[in-house]
Write a protein that holds these residues in place. Structure first.
Motif, short mmCIF file in Angstrom:
data_model
loop_
_atom_site.label_atom_id
_atom_site.label_comp_id
_atom_site.label_asym_id
_atom_site.label_seq_id
_atom_site.Cartn_x
_atom_site.Cartn_y
_atom_site.Cartn_z
N PRO A 187 114.52 22.93 3.88
CA PRO A 187 113.39 23.67 3.24
C PRO A 187 112.34 23.94 4.09
O PRO A 187 111.81 23.41 5.11
N GLY A 188 111.76 25.26 3.91
CA GLY A 188 110.47 25.72 4.43
C GLY A 188 109.23 24.91 3.79
O GLY A 188 109.47 23.85 3.21
N TYR A 189 108.13 25.49 3.86
CA TYR A 189 106.84 25.00 3.12
C TYR A 189 106.82 25.34 1.89
O TYR A 189 106.91 26.55 1.21
N ILE A 190 107.37 24.31 1.06
CA ILE A 190 107.23 24.37 -0.61
C ILE A 190 106.18 23.46 -1.03
O ILE A 190 106.06 22.32 -0.51
N ALA A 191 105.34 23.85 -1.73
CA ALA A 191 104.09 23.15 -2.40
C ALA A 191 104.79 21.95 -2.84
O ALA A 191 105.64 21.84 -3.76
N SER A 192 104.07 20.51 -2.48
CA SER A 192 104.37 19.59 -3.33
C SER A 192 103.09 18.54 -3.16
O SER A 192 102.09 18.62 -2.48
N GLU A 193 103.50 17.28 -3.67
CA GLU A 193 102.26 16.31 -3.57
C GLU A 193 102.23 15.74 -2.10
O GLU A 193 101.01 15.51 -1.73
N MET A 194 103.19 15.86 -1.37
CA MET A 194 103.08 15.31 -0.05
C MET A 194 102.09 16.36 1.00
O MET A 194 101.41 15.87 1.55
N ASN A 195 101.99 17.73 0.45
CA ASN A 195 101.21 18.52 1.23
C ASN A 195 100.22 19.00 0.47
O ASN A 195 99.19 19.95 0.95
N ALA A 196 99.85 18.35 -0.64
CA ALA A 196 98.75 19.01 -1.42
C ALA A 196 97.18 18.77 -0.95
O ALA A 196 96.49 19.55 -1.43
N GLN A 197 97.11 17.54 0.04
CA GLN A 197 95.82 17.35 0.45
C GLN A 197 95.54 18.29 1.79
O GLN A 197 94.35 18.07 2.26
N VAL A 198 96.50 19.19 2.13
CA VAL A 198 96.24 19.79 3.39
C VAL A 198 95.34 20.88 3.04
O VAL A 198 95.55 21.74 1.93
N GLU A 199 94.26 21.09 3.65
CA GLU A 199 93.17 21.76 3.46
C GLU A 199 93.64 23.58 3.71
O GLU A 199 93.37 24.28 3.06
N GLN A 200 94.25 23.75 4.77
CA GLN A 200 94.69 24.91 5.28
C GLN A 200 96.22 25.11 4.96
O GLN A 200 97.26 24.56 5.76
N LYS A 201 96.62 25.97 3.94
CA LYS A 201 98.18 25.88 3.48
C LYS A 201 98.73 26.73 4.60
O LYS A 201 98.44 27.77 5.15
N PRO A 202 100.07 26.06 5.09
CA PRO A 202 100.93 27.02 5.83
C PRO A 202 101.05 28.33 5.50
O PRO A 202 101.44 28.37 4.42
#
Length: 252
Positions: A187-202
């Motif tokens: 997978p590439g960058y797929i929104a999930s709970e794991m990356n939900a706290q990242v301020e700047q979305k890739p």
């Protein structure tokens, strides 16, 4: 048709997303994760929306290897055999090597690789007994190259997982009289709970539903490997493999 599907890490993110898509398609599901309350809520939702399917749930910390084998056996018995196991549970925390974040890096390594090994062992033992099945491992486009900073351990575990799957696939090449397949998805960058706290979305991040549907389509095709979604991640993966490290750092 791979009717009965077990998914680890199914209480959130792409695990939950894939469960919803396969439920729509009429598959029976065995859903596992540490948070049983989340699984039970998902079970109720899916069986209400799709009365013709069976959904069983099991609390599972994948770092407990004995429990992994137990759950695979129980879920197989409940559903009359497992046709597909999706090794999806994972962890994304960590820190730059040498900066005192060993514990976080160790937990990521144990969850993403050692625990995945247990899941593959349990799944393949089940498939060898049935002479049929589909093992799916969820790697990452970050596995294409060594990654800097907090991504170093995560990317290394996902690369190791991809090689593990390829080795299992190699064992099947000359075996006769079976219907066992092994697929690695990146997978590439797929929104999930794991990356939900990242301020700047890739750049290139897609929402969970879009990513989950793309993953299900790729998995159902049962090709050995798939980069998901294909655009822009297939060309970007080629660049990641071959670009100088300085450029890779700027890309991530």
């Amino acid at each position: 048709m791979r009717t009965n599907i077990l998914i680890t890490g199914a209480s959130s993110g792409i695990g939950e997303g894939m469960a919803r898509v396969w439920a729509e398609k009429g598959h029976n599901l065995a859903l596992t994760a540490r948070r049983l309350d989340r699984l039970e809520a998902l079970q109720a939702e899916l069986t209400a929306a799709h009365p013709g399917i069976r959904v069983v749930v099991h609390a599972l910390d994948v770092t407990d290897a004995d429990r992994v084998f137990e759950v695979v056996q129980k879920a197989g018995a409940e559903l009359g055999g497992l046709d597909r196991v999706v090794v999806n549970a994972g962890l994304g925390k960590g820190g730059r090597i040498g900066t005192g974040r060993f514990e976080a890096n160790r937990q990521t390594a144990e969850t993403n690789f050692v625990a995945a090994l247990a899941q593959c062992e349990a799944a393949m033992a089940h498939f060898y007994e049935r002479r049929s099945g589909h093992l799916v491992v969820v790697s990452s486009v970050s596995a294409m190259r060594g990654m800097p900073g907090s991504m170093t351990t995560y990317a290394a575990t996902k690369a190791g997982l991809a090689h593990l799957a390829e080795g299992i696939r190699s064992d099947l090449v000359n075996r006769k009289g079976h219907d066992i397949a092994v697929t690695t998805v990146y997978p590439g960058y797929i929104a999930s709970e794991m990356n939900a706290q990242v301020e700047q979305k890739p750049k290139g991040m897609v929402d969970t539903e879009t990513g989950s549907r793309a993953l299900v389509a790729a998995i159902d095709a049962e090709k050995p490997e798939a980069i998901v979604p294909p655009w822009p991640w297939r060309p970007l993966s080629f660049v990641l493999r071959h670009a100088p490290l300085g450029l890779v750092r700027r890309m991530v």
